[in-house]
Design a protein around this motif. Sequence first.
Motif, PDB file in Angstrom:
ATOM      1  N   UNK A 157       0.874  -0.782   0.002  1.00 15.65           N
ATOM      2  CA  UNK A 157       0.394  -0.481  -0.017  1.00 15.65           C
ATOM      3  C   UNK A 157       0.941   1.416  -0.044  1.00 15.65           C
ATOM      4  N   UNK A 158       1.679   1.231   0.478  1.00 17.15           N
ATOM      5  CA  UNK A 158       2.615   2.380   0.344  1.00 17.15           C
ATOM      6  C   UNK A 158       3.582   2.745  -0.705  1.00 17.15           C
ATOM      7  N   UNK A 159       3.082   2.266  -1.968  1.00 18.17           N
ATOM      8  CA  UNK A 159       3.949   1.611  -2.785  1.00 18.17           C
ATOM      9  C   UNK A 159       4.747   2.874  -3.437  1.00 18.17           C
ATOM     10  N   UNK A 160       4.689   3.598  -4.063  1.00 18.39           N
ATOM     11  CA  UNK A 160       4.767   4.984  -5.013  1.00 18.39           C
ATOM     12  C   UNK A 160       4.182   4.739  -6.156  1.00 18.39           C
ATOM     13  N   UNK A 161       3.162   6.061  -6.583  1.00 22.57           N
ATOM     14  CA  UNK A 161       2.507   5.056  -7.500  1.00 22.57           C
ATOM     15  C   UNK A 161       2.585   5.847  -8.679  1.00 22.57           C
ATOM     16  N   UNK A 162       4.153   6.231  -9.003  1.00 22.63           N
ATOM     17  CA  UNK A 162       4.745   6.342 -10.030  1.00 22.63           C
ATOM     18  C   UNK A 162       5.360   4.524 -10.533  1.00 22.63           C
ATOM     19  N   UNK A 163       5.652   4.110  -9.698  1.00 23.10           N
ATOM     20  CA  UNK A 163       6.227   2.685  -9.436  1.00 23.10           C
ATOM     21  C   UNK A 163       5.414   1.757 -10.210  1.00 23.10           C
ATOM     22  N   UNK A 164       4.051   1.918 -10.137  1.00 27.15           N
ATOM     23  CA  UNK A 164       2.430   1.511 -10.523  1.00 27.15           C
ATOM     24  C   UNK A 164       2.074   1.465 -12.131  1.00 27.15           C
ATOM     25  N   UNK A 165       2.148   0.022 -12.917  1.00 21.58           N
ATOM     26  CA  UNK A 165       1.191   0.579 -13.986  1.00 21.58           C
ATOM     27  C   UNK A 165      -0.424  -0.224 -14.221  1.00 21.58           C
ATOM     28  N   UNK A 166      -0.730   0.264 -15.231  1.00 16.61           N
ATOM     29  CA  UNK A 166      -1.807  -0.653 -15.183  1.00 16.61           C
ATOM     30  C   UNK A 166      -1.858  -1.218 -16.805  1.00 16.61           C
ATOM     31  N   UNK A 167      -2.604  -2.573 -16.799  1.00 15.66           N
ATOM     32  CA  UNK A 167      -2.871  -3.379 -18.147  1.00 15.66           C
ATOM     33  C   UNK A 167      -4.349  -3.494 -18.182  1.00 15.66           C
ATOM     34  N   UNK A 168      -4.731  -2.537 -18.879  1.00 17.22           N
ATOM     35  CA  UNK A 168      -6.892  -2.585 -18.559  1.00 17.22           C
ATOM     36  C   UNK A 168      -6.761  -1.595 -20.076  1.00 17.22           C
ATOM     37  N   UNK A 169      -7.514  -2.794 -21.262  1.00 13.99           N
ATOM     38  CA  UNK A 169      -7.488  -1.599 -22.416  1.00 13.99           C
ATOM     39  C   UNK A 169      -8.664  -1.231 -22.661  1.00 13.99           C
ATOM     40  N   UNK A 170     -10.098  -1.545 -21.526  1.00 12.42           N
ATOM     41  CA  UNK A 170     -11.176  -0.714 -21.342  1.00 12.42           C
ATOM     42  C   UNK A 170     -11.270   0.232 -20.580  1.00 12.42           C
TER      43      UNK A 170
END
Lengths: 78, 189
Positions: free
Chosen positions: B103-116
């Motif tokens: 939960x404390x992950x920097x937001x910049x380290x998160x990606x999104x795999x969702x094309x909808x």
Amino acid sequence: MGLLSRALELAGIASVVTSWLGSVTRLTKPPRATFTRLQRGATLGQPGDAAQQLRVLRATLALLEQDAPLAPITLAEE
Amino acid sequence: MVREPVTLTGANANPMPEIFDSPTEWQAQYESGWLAHYEANGAIDWSLYPRPRNQEAVGGPGIPLAESRLLFVTSAGAYLPAAQEPFAAENDLGDYGIRTIPSDTPLAEIAFAHTHYPHDAVNTDPQVLLPLRHLESLRDEGLLGELAPAFVSFMGYQPDVPRVVAETAPRVVAFAKEAAVRAALLVPA
């Protein structure tokens, strides 16, 4: 999300969902929900509008303190 | 295209029956309509899709939020590209797995795999879908007791509803129990 919300509630975990597509979420009958007129891909508010995002969060989280099922609450957010 | 059908027979027909009223009837309609059209034409016709419905809402007691641990759940397809495989965003039949992310992950380290869903907003401000820093500030002010050490992510394009019930829901519930949370906030994309 409505079905997962039900699954969590049935497991003894109070759950709440917020949705910009209340017409569809409502069909699944989640235990607690807020509905907005925000857009797909921006469920909690406009980008950069932290105040709006926090308003949606506070209003949604507040429902967790109430026993379910609750009728969905419509928020004036768009 | 890999299809992994769930067999809805016998004792496992509906492992969490209160989640979804009529999985067998729904699946018959899905297979003869939406899925048959997709398999015949390679194209999706949402006018054929049966929306999942329930007759009754489920209930449970409210909780004292300021004394409770909260689990955040997102269907935005969030994952950690440095450590996790992306969701099968291009699979027209969906992806029913989950990822858990600190939960404390920097937001910049998160990606999104969702094309909808359009990614413009989340690329500009990830907290429109992942309010991790907002939840921390609400915790710090005392509105929330605490956040679970990790949140749950899945890719919300999941047309096969019985698979959500049989696969995704038990995984989310198991993680919630393991994290000993009293409450959950679910934010779709």
